[in-house]
Write an enzyme that holds these catalytic residues in place. Structure first.
Site, PDB file in Angstrom:
ATOM      1  CG  LEU A  65      23.136  28.595  18.644  1.00 44.47           C
ATOM      2  CD1 LEU A  65      22.241  28.237  19.821  1.00 44.47           C
ATOM      3  CD2 LEU A  65      23.782  27.345  18.058  1.00 44.47           C
ATOM      4  N   PRO A  66      21.631  29.684  14.549  1.00 45.27           N
ATOM      5  CG  PRO A  66      21.276  27.876  13.103  1.00 45.27           C
ATOM      6  CD  PRO A  66      21.706  28.207  14.506  1.00 45.27           C
ATOM      7  CB  THR A  99      20.766  37.698  13.344  1.00 46.02           C
ATOM      8  OG1 THR A  99      22.092  38.161  13.109  1.00 46.02           O
ATOM      9  CG2 THR A  99      19.780  38.797  12.983  1.00 46.02           C
ATOM     10  CE  LYS A 174      23.111  40.825  11.326  1.00 48.87           C
ATOM     11  NZ  LYS A 174      24.172  41.024  10.366  1.00 48.87           N
ATOM     12  CE  LYS A 249      18.200  34.334  10.888  1.00 47.73           C
ATOM     13  NZ  LYS A 249      19.212  34.775  11.813  1.00 47.73           N
TER      14      LYS A 249
HETATM   15  P1  NAD Z   1      25.610  28.404  10.129  1.00 46.56           P
HETATM   16  O1  NAD Z   1      24.374  27.716   9.699  1.00 46.56           O
HETATM   17  O2  NAD Z   1      26.846  28.332   9.272  1.00 46.56           O
HETATM   18  O3  NAD Z   1      26.061  27.884  11.597  1.00 46.56           O
HETATM   19  C1  NAD Z   1      25.181  27.605  12.621  1.00 46.56           C
HETATM   20  C2  NAD Z   1      25.818  26.499  13.459  1.00 46.56           C
HETATM   21  O4  NAD Z   1      24.985  26.252  14.583  1.00 46.56           O
HETATM   22  C3  NAD Z   1      25.951  25.173  12.702  1.00 46.56           C
HETATM   23  O5  NAD Z   1      27.287  24.694  12.816  1.00 46.56           O
HETATM   24  C4  NAD Z   1      24.962  24.242  13.407  1.00 46.56           C
HETATM   25  O6  NAD Z   1      25.389  22.902  13.430  1.00 46.56           O
HETATM   26  C5  NAD Z   1      24.949  24.845  14.796  1.00 46.56           C
HETATM   27  N1  NAD Z   1      23.746  24.560  15.568  1.00 46.56           N
HETATM   28  C6  NAD Z   1      22.453  24.632  15.179  1.00 46.56           C
HETATM   29  N2  NAD Z   1      21.644  24.322  16.211  1.00 46.56           N
HETATM   30  C7  NAD Z   1      22.454  24.046  17.260  1.00 46.56           C
HETATM   31  C8  NAD Z   1      22.226  23.662  18.602  1.00 46.56           C
HETATM   32  N3  NAD Z   1      20.980  23.504  19.071  1.00 46.56           N
HETATM   33  N4  NAD Z   1      23.288  23.465  19.412  1.00 46.56           N
HETATM   34  C9  NAD Z   1      24.553  23.619  18.938  1.00 46.56           C
HETATM   35  N5  NAD Z   1      24.835  23.981  17.675  1.00 46.56           N
HETATM   36  C10 NAD Z   1      23.791  24.183  16.847  1.00 46.56           C
HETATM   37  O7  NAD Z   1      25.195  29.924  10.411  1.00 46.56           O
HETATM   38  P2  NAD Z   1      26.141  31.202  10.449  1.00 46.56           P
HETATM   39  O8  NAD Z   1      26.300  31.724   9.068  1.00 46.56           O
HETATM   40  O9  NAD Z   1      27.341  30.902  11.290  1.00 46.56           O
HETATM   41  O10 NAD Z   1      25.169  32.226  11.221  1.00 46.56           O
HETATM   42  C11 NAD Z   1      24.968  32.167  12.625  1.00 46.56           C
HETATM   43  C12 NAD Z   1      24.184  33.406  13.035  1.00 46.56           C
HETATM   44  O11 NAD Z   1      24.939  34.579  12.651  1.00 46.56           O
HETATM   45  C13 NAD Z   1      22.807  33.525  12.362  1.00 46.56           C
HETATM   46  O12 NAD Z   1      21.886  34.062  13.270  1.00 46.56           O
HETATM   47  C14 NAD Z   1      23.083  34.501  11.220  1.00 46.56           C
HETATM   48  O13 NAD Z   1      21.896  35.199  10.850  1.00 46.56           O
HETATM   49  C15 NAD Z   1      24.133  35.408  11.835  1.00 46.56           C
HETATM   50  N6  NAD Z   1      25.048  36.075  10.896  1.00 46.56           N
HETATM   51  C16 NAD Z   1      25.616  35.393   9.860  1.00 46.56           C
HETATM   52  C17 NAD Z   1      26.494  36.068   9.000  1.00 46.56           C
HETATM   53  C18 NAD Z   1      27.175  35.374   7.846  1.00 46.56           C
HETATM   54  O14 NAD Z   1      27.770  36.072   6.998  1.00 46.56           O
HETATM   55  N7  NAD Z   1      27.138  34.052   7.754  1.00 46.56           N
HETATM   56  C19 NAD Z   1      26.791  37.428   9.222  1.00 46.56           C
HETATM   57  C20 NAD Z   1      26.222  38.065  10.309  1.00 46.56           C
HETATM   58  C21 NAD Z   1      25.356  37.382  11.141  1.00 46.56           C
END
Ligand code: NAD
Length: 298
Positions: A65-66, A99, A174, A249
């Protein structure tokens, strides 16, 4: 094979879930966005109408999740009640790959332990390409026994699995890593913009620096200049990838951790300010779009 509840199917969670499906695991998935659920269903996952439905009967719960508030609400509930920890069967393994603040991981971990559940924080590095290829790095905080139970699943999604320490330690690793990433991405954008402003071709300059002492991951693997590299967000209008708002964030988490420990992070603070300015117009674009701050003055 395990029955896994997977919650959060965004840029990272979607491809990670696909790798577990390919390995033969049964997945029950939940996300707020219907389109992500449909994509997972087409790939063979069972979809759930709520987090509670997703976790019923699952041996393992994985969340991606975000931010802290989403993870705390999912596991601990909010003023309206809810919260998975109160409902999950004892001995279930919880793996949070988001994260978030180390303190938020510890809060969820303490509540899980009090109910006889195993919890690890397991944030990842490697980007969306690493998530798709199953080559992520996992930085794990939590008991060794919980990590050993999680390891066969993590190995289907990643190639490097590090045990950083107790619950919350994965998040600290991280946060430090992403602060460094933001700094070298901004530095790479700055160096490329300087070269281009002085007449160099960004591809030529990238090739030179990639074989010189300025080489780094942002330059070589995730080049921020459009058209220099195929398959990176910069070459597809900064779509997909790691959103600038998520990087902002993470830099906020670094500042919080620095204040808590009395550390000085002058470059991390500067990077956070650059991303704060950048997010006013480009919050949803990949974080390599920080280049636009420099290009706007070219
Ligand atoms: P994203 O915004 O693409 O995906 C998040 C998903 O969570 C979305 O599909 C959203 O609909 C869903 N969501 C939000 N609230 C929710 C809830 N209450 N219940 C169910 N689903 C819910 O984000 P992402 O890029 O996949 O990143 C996710 C995590 O991974 C973050 O913490 C980010 O910092 C970390 N991260 C991302 C990357 C990257 O390259 N994108 C790399 C490493 C770590």
């Amino acid at each position: 094979m395990s029955t896994i509840a997977f919650i959060g199917l965004g840029n990272m969670g979607g491809p990670m879930a696909l790798n577990l499906l390919r390995a033969g695991h049964a997945l029950r998935v939940y996300d707020l966005a219907p389109a992500t659920l449909q994509a997972a269903k087409a790939a063979g996952a069972m979809t759930a109408a709520s987090p509670a439905e997703a976790v019923a009967g699952a041996e393992v719960v994985i969340s991606m999740l975000p931010a802290s508030r989403h993870v705390e609400t999912l596991y601990l509930g909010n003023a309206d009640g809810g919260g998975l920890i109160a409902a999950i069967a004892p001995d279930t393994l919880l793996i949070d790959c988001s994260t978030i603040a180390p303190a938020a991981s510890r809060k969820v971990g303490d509540a899980a332990t009090a109910r006889g559940l195993l919890f690890i924080d397991a944030p990842v590095s490697g980007g969306t390409a690493g998530a798709a290829a199953g080559t992520l790095s996992f930085m794990v905080g939590g008991p060794a026994a919980a990590l050993e139970r999680a390891r066969p699943l993590l190995e289907k999604m990643g190639t490097n699995i590090f045990h950083a320490g107790a619950v919350g330690a994965g998040q600290v690793a991280k946060i430090a890593n992403n602060m460094l990433l933001a700094i070298h991405m901004a530095g790479t954008a700055e160096a490329l913009a300087l070269g281009v402003a002085n007449g160099l071709d960004p591809k030529v300059l990238s090739n030179i620096m990639a074989k010189s002492s300025g080489r780094n991951w942002s330059l070589e693997v995730y080049n921020p200049w459009p058209g220099v590299q195929d398959g990176v967000p910069a070459s597809r209008g900064y779509s997909g990838g790691f959103g600038s708002a998520l990087m902002l964030k993470d830099l906020g988490l670094a500042v919080e951790a620095a204040v808590a420990a009395g550390s000085a992070i002058p470059l991390g603070e500067l990077a956070r300010n650059l991303y704060q300015l950048h997010c006013q117009g480009a919050a949803s674009e990949d974080f390599s779009s920080i280049l636009k701050l420099y290009r706007s003055v070219l």
